[in-house]
Write a protein that holds these residues in place. Structure first.
Motif, mmCIF file in Angstrom:
data_model
loop_
_atom_site.group_PDB
_atom_site.id
_atom_site.type_symbol
_atom_site.label_atom_id
_atom_site.label_comp_id
_atom_site.label_asym_id
_atom_site.label_seq_id
_atom_site.Cartn_x
_atom_site.Cartn_y
_atom_site.Cartn_z
ATOM 1 N N MET A 29 -12.422 -15.569 -0.420
ATOM 2 C CA MET A 29 -13.162 -15.296 -1.644
ATOM 3 C C MET A 29 -12.957 -13.855 -2.137
ATOM 4 O O MET A 29 -13.653 -13.407 -3.044
ATOM 5 N N ASP A 30 -12.010 -13.135 -1.533
ATOM 6 C CA ASP A 30 -11.819 -11.726 -1.885
ATOM 7 C C ASP A 30 -11.204 -11.540 -3.266
ATOM 8 O O ASP A 30 -11.293 -10.463 -3.855
ATOM 9 N N GLY A 31 -10.527 -12.558 -3.785
ATOM 10 C CA GLY A 31 -10.081 -12.519 -5.175
ATOM 11 C C GLY A 31 -8.773 -11.815 -5.443
ATOM 12 O O GLY A 31 -8.544 -11.369 -6.571
ATOM 13 N N VAL A 32 -7.882 -11.719 -4.444
ATOM 14 C CA VAL A 32 -6.568 -11.086 -4.661
ATOM 15 C C VAL A 32 -5.517 -12.171 -4.791
ATOM 16 O O VAL A 32 -5.213 -12.867 -3.815
ATOM 17 N N PRO A 33 -4.928 -12.356 -5.969
ATOM 18 C CA PRO A 33 -3.929 -13.414 -6.145
ATOM 19 C C PRO A 33 -2.764 -13.276 -5.171
ATOM 20 O O PRO A 33 -2.265 -12.177 -4.920
ATOM 21 N N TYR A 34 -2.367 -14.397 -4.599
ATOM 22 C CA TYR A 34 -1.239 -14.533 -3.682
ATOM 23 C C TYR A 34 -1.473 -13.853 -2.328
ATOM 24 O O TYR A 34 -0.575 -13.809 -1.505
ATOM 25 N N HIS A 74 -5.455 10.590 -6.182
ATOM 26 C CA HIS A 74 -5.513 9.133 -6.229
ATOM 27 C C HIS A 74 -6.799 8.624 -5.575
ATOM 28 O O HIS A 74 -7.198 9.130 -4.522
ATOM 29 N N PRO A 75 -7.412 7.577 -6.128
ATOM 30 C CA PRO A 75 -8.502 6.886 -5.428
ATOM 31 C C PRO A 75 -7.927 5.754 -4.577
ATOM 32 O O PRO A 75 -7.236 4.875 -5.086
ATOM 33 N N ILE A 76 -8.193 5.772 -3.294
ATOM 34 C CA ILE A 76 -7.633 4.787 -2.367
ATOM 35 C C ILE A 76 -8.756 3.835 -1.946
ATOM 36 O O ILE A 76 -9.804 4.267 -1.460
ATOM 37 N N HIS A 77 -8.519 2.533 -2.119
ATOM 38 C CA HIS A 77 -9.536 1.514 -1.848
ATOM 39 C C HIS A 77 -9.029 0.538 -0.796
ATOM 40 O O HIS A 77 -7.885 0.090 -0.844
ATOM 41 N N LEU A 78 -9.915 0.190 0.147
ATOM 42 C CA LEU A 78 -9.602 -0.772 1.197
ATOM 43 C C LEU A 78 -10.479 -1.998 1.033
ATOM 44 O O LEU A 78 -11.705 -1.886 0.931
ATOM 45 N N HIS A 79 -9.870 -3.174 1.028
ATOM 46 C CA HIS A 79 -10.597 -4.437 0.983
ATOM 47 C C HIS A 79 -11.014 -4.835 2.405
ATOM 48 O O HIS A 79 -10.341 -4.510 3.387
ATOM 49 N N TYR A 109 -6.224 -10.841 5.834
ATOM 50 C CA TYR A 109 -5.219 -10.033 5.158
ATOM 51 C C TYR A 109 -5.925 -9.243 4.061
ATOM 52 O O TYR A 109 -6.503 -9.826 3.137
ATOM 53 N N TRP A 110 -5.864 -7.925 4.147
ATOM 54 C CA TRP A 110 -6.656 -7.067 3.263
ATOM 55 C C TRP A 110 -5.766 -6.041 2.579
ATOM 56 O O TRP A 110 -4.925 -5.405 3.212
ATOM 57 N N LEU A 111 -5.997 -5.853 1.292
ATOM 58 C CA LEU A 111 -5.193 -4.920 0.510
ATOM 59 C C LEU A 111 -5.727 -3.493 0.670
ATOM 60 O O LEU A 111 -6.939 -3.268 0.689
ATOM 61 N N LEU A 112 -4.818 -2.550 0.799
ATOM 62 C CA LEU A 112 -5.105 -1.110 0.704
ATOM 63 C C LEU A 112 -4.272 -0.591 -0.443
ATOM 64 O O LEU A 112 -3.042 -0.743 -0.434
ATOM 65 N N HIS A 113 -4.910 0.034 -1.439
ATOM 66 C CA HIS A 113 -4.137 0.380 -2.632
ATOM 67 C C HIS A 113 -4.775 1.508 -3.429
ATOM 68 O O HIS A 113 -5.967 1.813 -3.273
ATOM 69 N N CYS A 114 -3.959 2.108 -4.280
ATOM 70 C CA CYS A 114 -4.478 3.042 -5.277
ATOM 71 C C CYS A 114 -5.251 2.229 -6.310
ATOM 72 O O CYS A 114 -4.801 1.172 -6.759
ATOM 73 N N HIS A 115 -6.440 2.732 -6.704
ATOM 74 C CA HIS A 115 -7.288 1.972 -7.615
ATOM 75 C C HIS A 115 -7.024 2.276 -9.081
ATOM 76 O O HIS A 115 -7.748 1.802 -9.959
ATOM 77 N N PHE A 116 -5.998 3.061 -9.402
ATOM 78 C CA PHE A 116 -5.554 3.146 -10.792
ATOM 79 C C PHE A 116 -4.835 1.848 -11.130
ATOM 80 O O PHE A 116 -3.939 1.412 -10.387
ATOM 81 N N ASP A 117 -5.186 1.253 -12.255
ATOM 82 C CA ASP A 117 -4.695 -0.085 -12.563
ATOM 83 C C ASP A 117 -3.180 -0.185 -12.514
ATOM 84 O O ASP A 117 -2.610 -1.089 -11.891
ATOM 85 N N TRP A 118 -2.491 0.742 -13.182
ATOM 86 C CA TRP A 118 -1.041 0.623 -13.274
ATOM 87 C C TRP A 118 -0.357 0.966 -11.958
ATOM 88 O O TRP A 118 0.720 0.465 -11.663
ATOM 89 N N HIS A 119 -0.952 1.821 -11.167
ATOM 90 C CA HIS A 119 -0.327 2.154 -9.881
ATOM 91 C C HIS A 119 -0.313 0.945 -8.955
ATOM 92 O O HIS A 119 0.640 0.747 -8.200
ATOM 93 N N LEU A 120 -1.366 0.138 -8.997
ATOM 94 C CA LEU A 120 -1.358 -1.085 -8.200
ATOM 95 C C LEU A 120 -0.293 -2.047 -8.704
ATOM 96 O O LEU A 120 0.453 -2.642 -7.919
ATOM 97 N N VAL A 121 -0.189 -2.197 -10.016
ATOM 98 C CA VAL A 121 0.779 -3.134 -10.596
ATOM 99 C C VAL A 121 2.206 -2.777 -10.197
ATOM 100 O O VAL A 121 3.038 -3.662 -9.953
ATOM 101 N N ILE A 122 2.511 -1.480 -10.088
ATOM 102 C CA ILE A 122 3.891 -1.083 -9.782
ATOM 103 C C ILE A 122 4.139 -0.937 -8.283
ATOM 104 O O ILE A 122 5.192 -0.449 -7.886
ATOM 105 N N GLY A 123 3.197 -1.353 -7.440
ATOM 106 C CA GLY A 123 3.496 -1.460 -6.016
ATOM 107 C C GLY A 123 2.915 -0.411 -5.111
ATOM 108 O O GLY A 123 3.319 -0.302 -3.954
ATOM 109 N N MET A 124 1.926 0.386 -5.580
ATOM 110 C CA MET A 124 1.328 1.431 -4.738
ATOM 111 C C MET A 124 0.233 0.800 -3.878
ATOM 112 O O MET A 124 -0.962 1.006 -4.093
ATOM 113 N N ALA A 125 0.671 0.023 -2.895
ATOM 114 C CA ALA A 125 -0.251 -0.762 -2.082
ATOM 115 C C ALA A 125 0.451 -1.188 -0.809
ATOM 116 O O ALA A 125 1.672 -1.076 -0.664
#
Length: 633
Positions: free
Chosen positions: A132-137, A522-527, A587-603
């Motif tokens: 239910m964490d909501g991360v596609p794929y 950068h803001p770093i977020h852990l799921h 399986y948990w994502l660790l990523h930069c919480h800037f929208d575009w940084h996540l999209v381009i693979g900063m995770a």
């Protein structure tokens, strides 16, 4: 059936397992004083739909007819018309307020043509409901247009949280809302520090553009300022550089009381925010999921994904309006700021008589100048050194975990985040590299996001759904990269694959996250977990990875009660050292919480435990995968 999605975590809750929806009540009725043995099933029904700022529902609002601004389904934002993605025709999305251990059931209907979507519950660790964490794929398939998905999980994490889309750039286009989980007073060590914790004192901040996010991704051919305004809590906000009609948000208080405010940063851009309140201190009492010993500050530096709870004391002050100011800081050079109003009243009887229209209005007082500092004192959470600056590590958490604060970690990993620039001519000659595109200016360069020189690639199916297809060769890390996943540019080798760091279940995990390349914070977020911030600091410029790995970062545990969060500020050039108990298999994502940084693979992906430790989704959980038949079928 829902009872197949939610399973009790102890025997006393087994009666809720069967026919759970028969116990459900409308979600808005779950806002109440929390008490023991009063568990609710809180049901929310959301529809995602493209909608309009200042659309037909707003009548003549944009022409100054104030009454029309309060028409049903009128969304005014900052008074500049544009399309956006709405949940239930609101901006921000509807607020969720429940008590700890309530069961949340949210039906999401995707009525946004041409888009798939998902919702991530930022701050909810999803113990037992990892899917239910909501991360596609990663934890689910994206929800296609025309279909619906039911999220259902326990609200186990007390605190100030929010939810947002985790699909593409949809958060930047309006898909975000507050998620507040309260608990019984006896669980709150700071209950004596305030008199009121009111729903209307949630401050949900976001920067806002006057165009859809896709206009800036993969990018413009010229450099431009992305954010043009602040949005504060509801749809109402105005900034000093705005000539549009938009009333200010007003937060009402009674004199001689103490109020708890909850602050959420749902921002999209790379710019930190600064919060100040005219002639007032703020007493920090909580960070996201955990209470801290009260700390008085004057200003707060906060970034996308962070949340703070603070107390305002209204004793011994004149009955008037006070400015609440939000500013955008470096690296953004545009002097962008927004305002709300803290309005004093003599007693609560006057507050009870306020209607919706009186809760937002203009103010005839002149706001302070951009460079005018007030109050001029302690600034919390700034990555900069200085007498006035208090690092986040100076907050003392009430939690005491000797194995975290005094012992050694079972495993330590260094993570170097970066957004290296690659010439467009180099990228476009290789079809595989088109996935890296992120053009932001006309200098012939594009950017990718990376961790340890690996740009994160999502799997083609959610890993929890098909465990038989998952094996170690499916993933990569800096020691096991295959050449076909990489390319060489200048002195760098950049790879793209499913980057994984694995920790044993129930081990003490340590992450040393470093930024010595990308010249912004950068803001770093852990799921899936919360971490203790063991240390944070700056490094000398031009330091090398080798120096960092060989002792440049102190590993001595300085703090007995380090703060406990899920999102942290990573400075440049600097580091944060994080520790957590890897007690939530998945399986948990660790990523930069800037929208575009996540999209381009900063995770990257954190795997906790083995597949056999992970609870599998129900058999009827939605599936998705590639379809590549051999020839005509």
């Amino acid at each position: 059936m829902l009872n197949n999605l939610i399973q009790s975590f102890n025997e006393s809750e087994e009666n809720l397992n069967s026919h759970l929806m028969k116990h459900a009540i409308p979600g808005e009725k779950c806002l109440r004083k929390c008490s023991l043995n009063d568990q609710k099933v809180c049901y929310f029904n959301f529809t995602l739909k493209t909608y309009q700022i200042l659309g037909g529902s707003c009548g003549e609002c944009s022409n100054g007819i104030a009454d029309d601004c309060f028409n049903e389904r009128c969304v005014i934002a900052d008074g500049i018309g544009r399309s956006y993605l709405s949940l239930n025709f609101e901006l921000p999305a509807p607020k969720i307020e429940v008590c700890k251990s309530d069961i949340l059931v949210i039906d999401l209907h995707n009525d946004a043509e041409g888009l798939s979507t998902s919702l991530h519950w930022h701050g909810m660790r999803q113990f037992g409901t990892q899917f239910m964490d909501g991360v596609p794929y990663l934890t689910q398939c994206p929800i296609p247009y025309g279909e619906s998905f039911r999220y259902s999980f326990y609200a186990l994490d007390e605190g100030t949280h929010f939810y947002h889309s985790h699909a593409g750039n949809q958060k930047a286009d309006g898909v975000y809302g507050a998620l507040i989980v309260r608990s019984v007073n006896s669980d709150n060590p700071n209950i004596q520090t305030y008199d009121y914790d009111l729903s209307e004192h949630t401050i949900l901040m976001a920067d806002w553009m006057h165009a859809l996010s896709e206009d800036h991704m993969p990018g413009l051919t010229r450099r431009s300022s992305l954010s043009q305004i602040f949005l504060c809590t509801h749809s109402y906000q105005q900034s000093t550089n705005s000539s549009s009609f938009a009333p200010l948000m007003i937060f009402h208080v009674e004199a001689d009381k103490k109020y708890r405010f909850r602050l959420i940063n749902a921002g999209l851009n790379v710019c930190p925010f600064l919060l100040q309140i005219e002639d007032h201190n703020m007493t920090i009492i909580a960070t996201e999921v955990s209470y801290v010993k009260p700390q008085v500050i004057n200003s707060l530096y906060f970034m996308s994904g962070e949340r703070y709870d603070f107390v305002i004391n209204t004793h011994h002050r004149p009955l008037r309006d006070y400015w609440i100011r939000f500013r955008q800081l470096n690296p953004c050079v545009q002097e962008l700021e927004g305002f709300a109003i803290l309005r004093y009243h003599k007693n609560n009887k006057l507050l009870d008589k306020l209607n919706k229209k009186q809760s937002v209005e203009f103010n005839d007082r002149i706001p302070p100048g951009y460079n005018e500092e007030y109050p001029n004192g302690t600034l919390l959470n700034s990555p900069l050194p200085g007498k006035k600056y208090m690092p986040i590590t100076h907050l003392d958490d009430y939690r005491l975990d000797d194995k975290i604060s005094e012992g050694a970690a079972d495993k330590t990993n260094f993570i170097f985040f970066d957004t290296p620039g690659i010439p467009n001519s180099f990228l476009y000659t290789n079809p595989m590299l088109k996935k890296y595109m992120f053009t932001t200016s006309g200098n012939g360069m594009s950017f990718i996001g990376s961790a340890n020189n690996i740009s994160f690639a999502y799997p083609s199916f959610p890993l929890l759904l098909e465990p038989n297809r998952v094996h170690d060769e499916f993933f990569c890390d800096e020691k096991s990269i295959k050449n076909e996943s990489c390319f060489q540019y200048d002195t760098k080798t950049i790879c793209r694959c499913i980057h994984r760091i694995k920790f044993k279940l129930n081990s003490i995990a340590e992450l040393i996250v470093v930024n010595i390349y990308d010249k912004i914070t950068h803001p770093i977020h852990l799921h899936g977990h919360k971490f203790h911030i063991m240390d944070s600091g700056l490094l000398r410029e031009n330091i090398t990875e080798e120096d960092v790995r060989n002792g440049a970062i102190p590993l001595k545990n300085k703090y007995k009660r380090p703060p406990y969060k899920d999102t942290v500020v990573l400075p440049y050039p600097g580091y944060v050292r994080l520790r957590f108990r890897a007690n939530n298999p998945g399986y948990w994502l660790l990523h930069c919480h800037f929208d575009w940084h996540l999209v381009i693979g900063m995770a990257l992906m954190i795997q906790v435990g083995e597949i056999t430790d992970m609870r599998q989704p129900p058999e009827n959980f939605p599936r998705c995968h590639n379809y590549m038949p051999d020839g005509i079928v």
